[in-house]
Design a protein around this motif. Structure first.
Motif, PDB file in Angstrom:
ATOM      1  N   LEU A 174       0.810  -1.218   0.000  1.00  0.00           N
ATOM      2  CA  LEU A 174       0.000   0.000   0.000  1.00  0.00           C
ATOM      3  C   LEU A 174       0.847   1.274   0.000  1.00  0.00           C
ATOM      4  N   GLU A 175       1.998   1.232   0.641  1.00  0.00           N
ATOM      5  CA  GLU A 175       2.825   2.434   0.739  1.00  0.00           C
ATOM      6  C   GLU A 175       3.972   2.434  -0.262  1.00  0.00           C
ATOM      7  N   GLU A 176       4.069   1.354  -1.056  1.00  0.00           N
ATOM      8  CA  GLU A 176       5.114   1.224  -2.068  1.00  0.00           C
ATOM      9  C   GLU A 176       6.498   1.454  -1.476  1.00  0.00           C
ATOM     10  N   THR A 177       6.704   0.842  -0.310  1.00  0.00           N
ATOM     11  CA  THR A 177       7.999   0.903   0.364  1.00  0.00           C
ATOM     12  C   THR A 177       8.561  -0.509   0.443  1.00  0.00           C
ATOM     13  N   PRO A 178       9.865  -0.669   0.458  1.00  0.00           N
ATOM     14  CA  PRO A 178      10.442  -2.016   0.502  1.00  0.00           C
ATOM     15  C   PRO A 178      10.004  -2.779   1.757  1.00  0.00           C
ATOM     16  N   LEU A 179       9.710  -4.045   1.561  1.00  0.00           N
ATOM     17  CA  LEU A 179       9.363  -4.915   2.681  1.00  0.00           C
ATOM     18  C   LEU A 179      10.560  -4.998   3.614  1.00  0.00           C
ATOM     19  N   PHE A 180      10.331  -4.835   4.897  1.00  0.00           N
ATOM     20  CA  PHE A 180      11.362  -4.851   5.944  1.00  0.00           C
ATOM     21  C   PHE A 180      12.390  -3.730   5.758  1.00  0.00           C
ATOM     22  N   ASN A 181      12.026  -2.687   4.992  1.00  0.00           N
ATOM     23  CA  ASN A 181      12.962  -1.588   4.684  1.00  0.00           C
ATOM     24  C   ASN A 181      14.229  -2.096   4.008  1.00  0.00           C
ATOM     25  N   TRP A 182      14.120  -3.174   3.282  1.00  0.00           N
ATOM     26  CA  TRP A 182      15.260  -3.773   2.599  1.00  0.00           C
ATOM     27  C   TRP A 182      15.051  -3.605   1.105  1.00  0.00           C
ATOM     28  N   ASP A 183      15.924  -2.866   0.450  1.00  0.00           N
ATOM     29  CA  ASP A 183      15.764  -2.528  -0.966  1.00  0.00           C
ATOM     30  C   ASP A 183      15.620  -3.738  -1.878  1.00  0.00           C
ATOM     31  N   GLU A 212     -11.125 -15.536  11.593  1.00  0.00           N
ATOM     32  CA  GLU A 212     -10.922 -16.157  12.911  1.00  0.00           C
ATOM     33  C   GLU A 212     -10.534 -15.142  13.973  1.00  0.00           C
ATOM     34  N   SER A 213     -10.655 -13.867  13.668  1.00  0.00           N
ATOM     35  CA  SER A 213     -10.348 -12.817  14.646  1.00  0.00           C
ATOM     36  C   SER A 213     -11.469 -11.795  14.633  1.00  0.00           C
ATOM     37  N   SER A 214     -11.781 -11.267  15.802  1.00  0.00           N
ATOM     38  CA  SER A 214     -12.751 -10.167  15.844  1.00  0.00           C
ATOM     39  C   SER A 214     -11.999  -8.867  15.599  1.00  0.00           C
ATOM     40  N   ILE A 215     -12.739  -7.803  15.350  1.00  0.00           N
ATOM     41  CA  ILE A 215     -12.121  -6.544  14.957  1.00  0.00           C
ATOM     42  C   ILE A 215     -11.259  -5.943  16.066  1.00  0.00           C
ATOM     43  N   GLY A 216     -11.613  -6.113  17.335  1.00  0.00           N
ATOM     44  CA  GLY A 216     -10.845  -5.511  18.430  1.00  0.00           C
ATOM     45  C   GLY A 216      -9.377  -5.916  18.431  1.00  0.00           C
ATOM     46  N   PRO A 217      -9.098  -7.216  18.580  1.00  0.00           N
ATOM     47  CA  PRO A 217      -7.692  -7.632  18.571  1.00  0.00           C
ATOM     48  C   PRO A 217      -6.994  -7.327  17.245  1.00  0.00           C
ATOM     49  N   PHE A 218      -7.724  -7.474  16.137  1.00  0.00           N
ATOM     50  CA  PHE A 218      -7.086  -7.235  14.844  1.00  0.00           C
ATOM     51  C   PHE A 218      -6.817  -5.746  14.631  1.00  0.00           C
ATOM     52  N   TRP A 219      -7.712  -4.899  15.134  1.00  0.00           N
ATOM     53  CA  TRP A 219      -7.513  -3.449  14.992  1.00  0.00           C
ATOM     54  C   TRP A 219      -6.216  -3.012  15.665  1.00  0.00           C
ATOM     55  N   SER A 220      -5.870  -3.627  16.799  1.00  0.00           N
ATOM     56  CA  SER A 220      -4.617  -3.262  17.464  1.00  0.00           C
ATOM     57  C   SER A 220      -3.418  -3.613  16.578  1.00  0.00           C
ATOM     58  N   ARG A 221      -3.512  -4.693  15.832  1.00  0.00           N
ATOM     59  CA  ARG A 221      -2.433  -5.042  14.892  1.00  0.00           C
ATOM     60  C   ARG A 221      -2.401  -4.063  13.717  1.00  0.00           C
ATOM     61  N   LEU A 222      -3.576  -3.684  13.230  1.00  0.00           N
ATOM     62  CA  LEU A 222      -3.624  -2.700  12.139  1.00  0.00           C
ATOM     63  C   LEU A 222      -2.989  -1.383  12.578  1.00  0.00           C
ATOM     64  N   LYS A 223      -3.258  -0.970  13.819  1.00  0.00           N
ATOM     65  CA  LYS A 223      -2.660   0.257  14.361  1.00  0.00           C
ATOM     66  C   LYS A 223      -1.151   0.116  14.504  1.00  0.00           C
ATOM     67  N   GLU A 277      -5.320   4.533   8.137  1.00  0.00           N
ATOM     68  CA  GLU A 277      -5.653   5.490   7.073  1.00  0.00           C
ATOM     69  C   GLU A 277      -5.974   4.770   5.763  1.00  0.00           C
ATOM     70  N   HIS A 278      -5.347   3.649   5.532  1.00  0.00           N
ATOM     71  CA  HIS A 278      -5.628   2.888   4.309  1.00  0.00           C
ATOM     72  C   HIS A 278      -7.037   2.298   4.348  1.00  0.00           C
ATOM     73  N   ILE A 279      -7.529   1.999   5.551  1.00  0.00           N
ATOM     74  CA  ILE A 279      -8.919   1.542   5.678  1.00  0.00           C
ATOM     75  C   ILE A 279      -9.858   2.713   5.410  1.00  0.00           C
ATOM     76  N   ARG A 280      -9.551   3.867   6.010  1.00  0.00           N
ATOM     77  CA  ARG A 280     -10.394   5.055   5.796  1.00  0.00           C
ATOM     78  C   ARG A 280     -10.447   5.458   4.323  1.00  0.00           C
ATOM     79  N   SER A 281      -9.322   5.325   3.620  1.00  0.00           N
ATOM     80  CA  SER A 281      -9.278   5.697   2.202  1.00  0.00           C
ATOM     81  C   SER A 281      -9.833   4.595   1.305  1.00  0.00           C
ATOM     82  N   GLU A 282     -10.236   3.482   1.911  1.00  0.00           N
ATOM     83  CA  GLU A 282     -10.822   2.328   1.229  1.00  0.00           C
ATOM     84  C   GLU A 282      -9.857   1.631   0.271  1.00  0.00           C
ATOM     85  N   ARG A 283      -8.569   1.788   0.526  1.00  0.00           N
ATOM     86  CA  ARG A 283      -7.574   1.012  -0.220  1.00  0.00           C
ATOM     87  C   ARG A 283      -7.315  -0.325   0.467  1.00  0.00           C
ATOM     88  N   LEU A 284      -7.661  -0.412   1.754  1.00  0.00           N
ATOM     89  CA  LEU A 284      -7.545  -1.654   2.513  1.00  0.00           C
ATOM     90  C   LEU A 284      -8.930  -2.032   3.016  1.00  0.00           C
TER      91      LEU A 284
END
Length: 185
Positions: free
Chosen positions: A38-47, A64-75, A81-88
């Motif tokens: 989504l951010e077009e950045t290298p995975l693990f900051n490795w070029d 298999e996860s409810s939104i509460g625990p998963f939201w903490s991972r998203l944060k 912001e990618h959810i708000r922009s509907e890209r995720l």
């Protein structure tokens, strides 16, 4: 020639399964992949793992996860912001309408041009992980490819005995039938 969404790591027009024991970071790895795409950045900051093309949308299905625990991972991965922009687009156990089948016309339509993540793959298989179920699951994944999914990545559990193995093979890293490994190959 092979093309990659994440150079040398995530193959375009391919199906990738991340295999590991429960609690060994499959979801975290996939969220890192989502952020890189989504951010077009290298995975693990490795070029070496640069993102090779713009990503228009990611579908992350985690029944298999409810939104509460998963939201903490998203944060943690700063993906709100990618959810708000509907890209995720995220669908969890908390959704009022559950994803019953990956061949649902709404999912097939949403998959067009998107990168798709299944956490975990077994939740989208009918029956147990035998050869017949694996073949049906493979057909479902092929349908998503035919619908236009750019990449398909799924988390898959390794067998409990994997922790004692001295080497990794397709047969011992992915739980269930060897047909899953054969399909990926």
């Amino acid at each position: 020639p092979l093309r990659f969404a994440i150079n040398g790591f995530l193959q375009e027009d391919g199906i990738t399964l991340i295999g590991a024991l429960a609690g060994h970071g499959k979801t975290m790895l996939m969220l890192a992949m989502v952020r890189a795409l989504l951010e077009e950045t290298p995975l693990f900051n490795w070029d070496a793992f640069a993102v090779s093309r713009p990503c228009s949308r990611v579908l992350y299905l985690i029944p298999e996860s409810s939104i509460g625990p998963f939201w903490s991972r998203l944060k943690l991965f700063r993906l709100e912001e990618h959810i708000r922009s509907e890209r995720l687009f995220v669908r969890t156990l908390s959704a009022q309408e559950q994803v019953v089948s990956l061949t649902d016309p709404r999912i097939l339509k949403a998959a067009k041009g998107a990168d798709l993540f299944l956490d975990t793959a077994i939740r989208f298989m009918a029956g147990d992980e035998n050869a017949e179920s694996s073949r049906a699951f493979a057909q479902t994944l092929f349908s998503l490819q035919a619908a236009g999914a750019q990449t398909i990545t799924g988390a898959h559990h390794a067998p409990k005995g994997f922790g004692t193995n001295q080497e990794m093979t397709l047969e011992n890293i992915l739980r269930g039938s060897g047909d899953i490994g054969a399909m990926l190959s």
